[in-house]
Design a protein around this motif. Structure first.
Motif, PDB file in Angstrom:
ATOM      1  N   VAL A 148       0.664  -1.157   0.113  1.00 39.14           N
ATOM      2  CA  VAL A 148       0.000  -0.145   0.024  1.00 39.14           C
ATOM      3  C   VAL A 148       0.853   1.193  -0.011  1.00 39.14           C
ATOM      4  CG1 VAL A 148      -0.073  -0.069   2.353  1.00 39.14           C
ATOM      5  CG2 VAL A 148      -1.828   1.245   1.198  1.00 39.14           C
ATOM      6  N   SER A 149       0.540   2.322  -0.674  1.00 40.41           N
ATOM      7  CA  SER A 149       1.097   3.555  -0.622  1.00 40.41           C
ATOM      8  C   SER A 149       0.385   4.524  -0.366  1.00 40.41           C
ATOM      9  CB  SER A 149       1.841   3.676  -2.043  1.00 40.41           C
ATOM     10  OG  SER A 149       0.900   3.964  -3.088  1.00 40.41           O
ATOM     11  N   PHE A 150       1.011   5.637   0.248  1.00 37.96           N
ATOM     12  CA  PHE A 150       0.603   6.908   0.587  1.00 37.96           C
ATOM     13  C   PHE A 150       1.137   8.055  -0.062  1.00 37.96           C
ATOM     14  CE2 PHE A 150       0.047   3.589   3.921  1.00 37.96           C
ATOM     15  CZ  PHE A 150      -1.321   3.602   4.037  1.00 37.96           C
ATOM     16  N   THR A 151       0.078   8.916  -0.700  1.00 39.67           N
ATOM     17  CA  THR A 151       0.845  10.064  -1.327  1.00 39.67           C
ATOM     18  C   THR A 151       0.111  11.377  -1.085  1.00 39.67           C
ATOM     19  OG1 THR A 151       1.077   8.687  -3.444  1.00 39.67           O
ATOM     20  CG2 THR A 151       1.282  11.242  -3.802  1.00 39.67           C
ATOM     21  N   CYS A 152       1.088  12.253  -0.747  1.00 39.12           N
ATOM     22  CA  CYS A 152       0.793  13.638  -0.203  1.00 39.12           C
ATOM     23  C   CYS A 152       0.836  14.650  -1.394  1.00 39.12           C
ATOM     24  CB  CYS A 152       1.879  14.099   0.617  1.00 39.12           C
ATOM     25  SG  CYS A 152       1.991  13.173   2.188  1.00 39.12           S
ATOM     26  N   GLU A 153      -0.494  15.122  -1.809  1.00 39.20           N
ATOM     27  CA  GLU A 153      -0.536  15.818  -2.865  1.00 39.20           C
ATOM     28  C   GLU A 153      -1.300  17.237  -2.529  1.00 39.20           C
ATOM     29  OE1 GLU A 153      -3.258  14.184  -5.804  1.00 39.20           O
ATOM     30  OE2 GLU A 153      -1.510  12.876  -6.544  1.00 39.20           O
ATOM     31  N   ASP A 154      -1.242  18.056  -3.381  1.00 40.81           N
ATOM     32  CA  ASP A 154      -1.350  19.666  -3.481  1.00 40.81           C
ATOM     33  C   ASP A 154      -1.002  20.422  -2.295  1.00 40.81           C
ATOM     34  OD1 ASP A 154      -3.250  19.041  -5.717  1.00 40.81           O
ATOM     35  OD2 ASP A 154      -4.883  18.256  -4.090  1.00 40.81           O
ATOM     36  N   PHE A 155       0.291  19.877  -1.837  1.00 43.68           N
ATOM     37  CA  PHE A 155       0.936  20.860  -1.007  1.00 43.68           C
ATOM     38  C   PHE A 155       1.608  22.030  -1.575  1.00 43.68           C
ATOM     39  CE2 PHE A 155       0.501  17.157   1.455  1.00 43.68           C
ATOM     40  CZ  PHE A 155       0.621  17.573   3.065  1.00 43.68           C
ATOM     41  N   ASP A 156       1.810  23.018  -0.764  1.00 40.29           N
ATOM     42  CA  ASP A 156       2.612  24.182  -1.295  1.00 40.29           C
ATOM     43  C   ASP A 156       4.098  23.798  -1.435  1.00 40.29           C
ATOM     44  OD1 ASP A 156       4.133  26.592  -1.031  1.00 40.29           O
ATOM     45  OD2 ASP A 156       2.395  27.626  -0.632  1.00 40.29           O
ATOM     46  N   ASP A 157       4.665  24.375  -2.536  1.00 40.82           N
ATOM     47  CA  ASP A 157       5.935  23.846  -2.955  1.00 40.82           C
ATOM     48  C   ASP A 157       6.876  24.193  -1.838  1.00 40.82           C
ATOM     49  OD1 ASP A 157       5.258  23.143  -5.383  1.00 40.82           O
ATOM     50  OD2 ASP A 157       5.727  25.074  -6.303  1.00 40.82           O
ATOM     51  N   SER A 158       6.730  25.241  -1.048  1.00 39.99           N
ATOM     52  CA  SER A 158       7.500  25.501   0.124  1.00 39.99           C
ATOM     53  C   SER A 158       7.367  24.790   1.264  1.00 39.99           C
ATOM     54  CB  SER A 158       7.376  27.106   0.421  1.00 39.99           C
ATOM     55  OG  SER A 158       6.262  27.351   0.895  1.00 39.99           O
ATOM     56  N   ALA A 159       6.138  23.925   1.467  1.00 43.23           N
ATOM     57  CA  ALA A 159       5.861  23.168   2.584  1.00 43.23           C
ATOM     58  C   ALA A 159       6.664  21.806   2.509  1.00 43.23           C
ATOM     59  CB  ALA A 159       4.377  23.119   2.793  1.00 43.23           C
ATOM     60  N   LYS A 160       7.182  21.555   3.678  1.00 44.03           N
ATOM     61  CA  LYS A 160       8.120  20.239   3.649  1.00 44.03           C
ATOM     62  C   LYS A 160       6.982  19.406   4.745  1.00 44.03           C
ATOM     63  CE  LYS A 160      12.639  21.839   3.828  1.00 44.03           C
ATOM     64  NZ  LYS A 160      13.959  22.041   4.539  1.00 44.03           N
ATOM     65  N   PHE A 161       6.759  18.162   4.266  1.00 40.56           N
ATOM     66  CA  PHE A 161       5.732  17.346   4.801  1.00 40.56           C
ATOM     67  C   PHE A 161       6.230  15.682   4.863  1.00 40.56           C
ATOM     68  CE2 PHE A 161       5.193  17.736   0.206  1.00 40.56           C
ATOM     69  CZ  PHE A 161       5.213  16.495  -0.098  1.00 40.56           C
ATOM     70  N   ARG A 162       5.474  15.392   5.581  1.00 41.59           N
ATOM     71  CA  ARG A 162       5.913  13.802   5.886  1.00 41.59           C
ATOM     72  C   ARG A 162       4.514  12.867   6.276  1.00 41.59           C
ATOM     73  NH1 ARG A 162       8.175  14.182  12.199  1.00 41.59           N
ATOM     74  NH2 ARG A 162       6.424  15.026  13.102  1.00 41.59           N
ATOM     75  N   VAL A 163       4.494  11.613   6.073  1.00 40.69           N
ATOM     76  CA  VAL A 163       3.230  10.869   6.293  1.00 40.69           C
ATOM     77  C   VAL A 163       3.620  10.258   7.839  1.00 40.69           C
ATOM     78  CG1 VAL A 163       2.015   8.485   5.811  1.00 40.69           C
ATOM     79  CG2 VAL A 163       3.219  10.226   4.003  1.00 40.69           C
ATOM     80  N   LEU A 164       2.560  10.352   8.625  1.00 39.59           N
ATOM     81  CA  LEU A 164       2.341   9.510   9.993  1.00 39.59           C
ATOM     82  C   LEU A 164       1.384   8.626   9.992  1.00 39.59           C
ATOM     83  CD1 LEU A 164       3.439  13.104  10.141  1.00 39.59           C
ATOM     84  CD2 LEU A 164       3.284  12.300  12.676  1.00 39.59           C
ATOM     85  N   ARG A 165       1.315   7.807  11.133  1.00 42.59           N
ATOM     86  CA  ARG A 165       0.336   6.968  11.209  1.00 42.59           C
ATOM     87  C   ARG A 165       0.079   6.834  12.766  1.00 42.59           C
ATOM     88  NH1 ARG A 165       2.100   0.872   9.888  1.00 42.59           N
ATOM     89  NH2 ARG A 165       3.468   0.218  11.788  1.00 42.59           N
ATOM     90  N   LYS A 166      -1.114   6.246  13.029  1.00 44.76           N
ATOM     91  CA  LYS A 166      -1.636   5.980  14.576  1.00 44.76           C
ATOM     92  C   LYS A 166      -1.961   4.794  14.235  1.00 44.76           C
ATOM     93  CE  LYS A 166      -4.167   7.547  18.456  1.00 44.76           C
ATOM     94  NZ  LYS A 166      -5.227   8.520  18.950  1.00 44.76           N
ATOM     95  N   THR A 167      -1.292   3.850  15.156  1.00 45.45           N
ATOM     96  CA  THR A 167      -1.705   2.454  15.442  1.00 45.45           C
ATOM     97  C   THR A 167      -2.087   2.134  16.653  1.00 45.45           C
ATOM     98  OG1 THR A 167       0.622   1.549  15.322  1.00 45.45           O
ATOM     99  CG2 THR A 167      -0.564   1.584  13.150  1.00 45.45           C
TER     100      THR A 167
END
Length: 252
Positions: A40-59
């Motif tokens: 399974v894959s998760f994609t972060c889309e429509d972010f501002d070019d200057s914004a640094k982002f990451r994928v998190l999860r809560k299990t």
């Protein structure tokens, strides 16, 4: 008229909020329901070019980031190559300023092919002593010459394409429950690795040596003065005997 104005304000607020959301971004999973061992894959889309982002999860265990111990990052995506039931949970994207995207829930269903039992973890028979080099073996019932084995002690501690992982100079801190996973085959049951302290035996031997040294020193310290005294007395008596003989000879 008032009602009409209120409707206009609501529309403007909603459009402003949607515009902000569109600029900030969203998370898009490749699937929401999957079986164990599927990817399974998760994609972060429509972010501002200057914004640094990451994928998190809560299990059920904790909140953690992709690539910490459960996924791998590639461009703006996080990928779980082989999902397991413990990967079920909530996933989202988060910017550096801690703004969060929408949240998606992933459910992983047990797959008998990936169930524990098809993979086993082999560890050395006890006792394992501190300072030893210990090799863990991850084996599958499926015969394959091309696989990746992941080894865990709480979290991921290493991966191997040979199914083996060596722990050099093992210590008491390495003691605990270990398990392994083989891509496409499953996960082993947990196995406890006990590590014995080596210095206990050496301490006993050291005590024995210390006792022997103590007695040797005592013997030397007692016998050496006595030996010197005997030597001095013998020499003194020898000189007196020699003088006495010389006196008798001159008298004769």
């Amino acid at each position: 008229m008032k009602i009409f104005l209120l409707l206009i304000v609501k529309v403007l607020l909603r459009s402003h909020t949607c515009a902000e959301d569109a600029v900030f971004g969203r998370i898009i999973p490749s699937r929401l329901q999957l079986f164990e061992c599927e990817s399974v894959s998760f994609t972060c889309e429509d972010f501002d070019d200057s914004a640094k982002f990451r994928v998190l999860r809560k299990t059920s265990s904790k909140v953690s980031t992709c690539a910490s111990n459960w996924g791998m990052t590639k461009d703006s995506s996080c990928i779980i190559k082989h999902a397991y039931q413990e990967d079920s949970g909530e996933y989202w994207c988060e910017a550096q300023d801690q703004r969060s995207s929408n949240t998606v829930s992933i459910s992983v269903t047990e797959n008998t092919i990936c169930s524990a039992g098809s993979v086993i973890l082999e560890s050395p028979t006890p006792p394992v002593m501190e300072g030893d080099d210990v090799t863990l073996h991850c084996r599958s019932k499926r015969k394959s010459s091309n696989f990746i084995a992941d080894f865990y002690k709480d979290d991921l501690i290493g991966s191997s394409s040979t199914g083996e992982m060596m722990i050099h100079n093992i210590s008491k801190s390495d003691e605990g429950l270990y398990k392994c996973r083989i891509s496409g085959a499953g996960e082993s049951a947990k196995r406890y690795l006990a590590v014995s302290e080596r210095h206990k035996d050496s301490d006993v031997r050291s005590d024995q040596v210390n006792v022997l040294l103590f007695f040797l020193i005592k013997i030397v310290t007692i016998s050496l003065p006595a030996t010197l005294l005997v030597f001095v007395l013998r020499r003194a008596f020898g000189k007196q005997a020699s003088k006495h003989d010389d006196t008798l000879t001159s008298t004769e």
